[in-house]
Enzyme design. Structure first.
Site, PDB file in Angstrom:
ATOM      1  N   ILE A  26     -17.478   7.489-138.561  1.00  0.00           N
ATOM      2  CA  ILE A  26     -16.576   6.865-139.530  1.00  0.00           C
ATOM      3  C   ILE A  26     -17.301   7.019-140.867  1.00  0.00           C
ATOM      4  CG2 ILE A  26     -15.388   4.763-140.255  1.00  0.00           C
ATOM      5  CD1 ILE A  26     -15.445   3.808-137.381  1.00  0.00           C
ATOM      6  N   PRO A  27     -16.927   8.009-141.676  1.00  0.00           N
ATOM      7  CA  PRO A  27     -17.802   8.485-142.757  1.00  0.00           C
ATOM      8  C   PRO A  27     -17.776   7.639-144.020  1.00  0.00           C
ATOM      9  CG  PRO A  27     -15.810   9.803-142.706  1.00  0.00           C
ATOM     10  CD  PRO A  27     -15.711   8.844-141.546  1.00  0.00           C
ATOM     11  N   CYS A  28     -18.309   6.430-143.929  1.00  0.00           N
ATOM     12  CA  CYS A  28     -18.358   5.564-145.109  1.00  0.00           C
ATOM     13  C   CYS A  28     -19.300   6.107-146.178  1.00  0.00           C
ATOM     14  CB  CYS A  28     -18.749   4.138-144.719  1.00  0.00           C
ATOM     15  SG  CYS A  28     -20.269   4.001-143.768  1.00  0.00           S
ATOM     16  N   HIS A  29     -20.155   7.058-145.809  1.00  0.00           N
ATOM     17  CA  HIS A  29     -21.061   7.649-146.799  1.00  0.00           C
ATOM     18  C   HIS A  29     -20.305   8.520-147.810  1.00  0.00           C
ATOM     19  CE1 HIS A  29     -20.728  10.555-143.470  1.00  0.00           C
ATOM     20  NE2 HIS A  29     -20.895  11.495-144.395  1.00  0.00           N
TER      21      HIS A  29
END
Length: 283
Positions: A248-251
């Site tokens: 889950i690419p919160c970056h």
């Protein structure tokens, strides 16, 4: 009990990235950056190229703030950015291989009672991480600092917020094939992610999955994408509570000013993830 491997590569690269981030405006030489990793120019060039797939010089281009600002100045929506990336070439949408599921109300109430979570600590290109699964579904992926404890009590505390009643079983052998598939571009079956989340959190995390690899968006753009343009602060809170890093690419979410901003697993690791993805998406 836990599976870890001595892997100095990320720590050496991390020191170099910190130096590049602080000094990108001076465009430091290869010798200056190699010195941060305590390596000769030759060995640093080879190590960095093996890790990132591109030279340090090219990687530096994607670690400057212009990398972020250029994409925001284009004013692309998430849908437009995804369409631009397409499915041809090396562009790849994250949700092509990640299937996000929310728990049922009953599962939420049970807090994991009657469920078994298998877990282990593995190495990644970005340092060690804790992986936890229920059946074939990933429920936890948290990066760890080298000095962080991995005793049973510390690990249990990491699962307590979402799954306090679950039975925890260390099982590195069973999880190894899954761990080997996470940070690779090889063909694989979709990875299934199971999260305990409010409807709002689930909307935010689903929006994150629509950000193409190698792209970044702002908190405001995520808020607009879920139909709540005034909720950027709440969006930030939801992003900060993401229990499954990288997948889950919160970056990929940054401030609208172009600054990378905070990351729950460290600003250096966020910079490394963004640069690594940018370099790979253009290979």
């Amino acid at each position: 009990m836990y599976e870890t491997e001595a892997n100095p590569t990320y720590q050496q690269i991390a020191r170099s990235i910190e130096f590049l981030t602080d000094n990108f405006q001076q465009q430091p030489s290869l010798a200056d950056v190699a010195d941060q990793a305590n390596l000769s120019e030759y060995h640093f060039q080879r190590l960095f190229s093996d890790w990132a797939g591109v030279s340090p010089k090219k990687f530096l281009q994607y670690l400057t703030l212009d990398f972020a600002k250029e994409r925001l100045r284009n004013g692309l929506t998430l849908a437009e950015a995804a369409d631009e990336a397409g499915l041809s070439g090396t562009g790849r949408l994250h949700d092509l291989f990640v299937v996000l599921e929310g728990v049922t109300p009953g599962q939420f109430k049970q807090a994991g009672e009657g469920l078994t979570i298998r877990y282990a600590v593995f190495e990644s290109p970005f340092g060690p991480y804790l992986l936890g699964t229920i059946g074939d579904k990933i429920v936890k992926l948290e990066f760890l600092d080298e000095a962080e404890p991995t005793d049973q009590i510390s690990i249990a505390n990491r699962f307590a917020a979402e799954w306090p009643e679950a039975v925890l079983v260390p099982d590195a052998q069973a999880l190894r094939p899954l761990a080997d598939s996470i940070f690779t571009d090889a063909d694989r079956q979709p990875l299934r992610v199971l999260v305990k989340a409010s409807p709002f959190q689930l909307k935010v995390w689903e929006a994150l999955l629509r950000i193409p690899e190698g792209q970044v968006v702002s908190y405001d753009q995520i808020a607009a994408a879920i139909g709540m343009p005034l909720a950027s602060r709440a969006v930030g809170t939801a992003i900060g509570s993401n229990p499954v890093g990288y997948l889950i690419p919160c970056h990929r979410v940054i401030r609208k000013t172009g600054l990378f901003g905070n990351y729950r697993w460290g600003a250096t690791r966020k910079t490394a993830l963004l640069g690594w993805e940018a370099a790979h998406s253009l290979k």
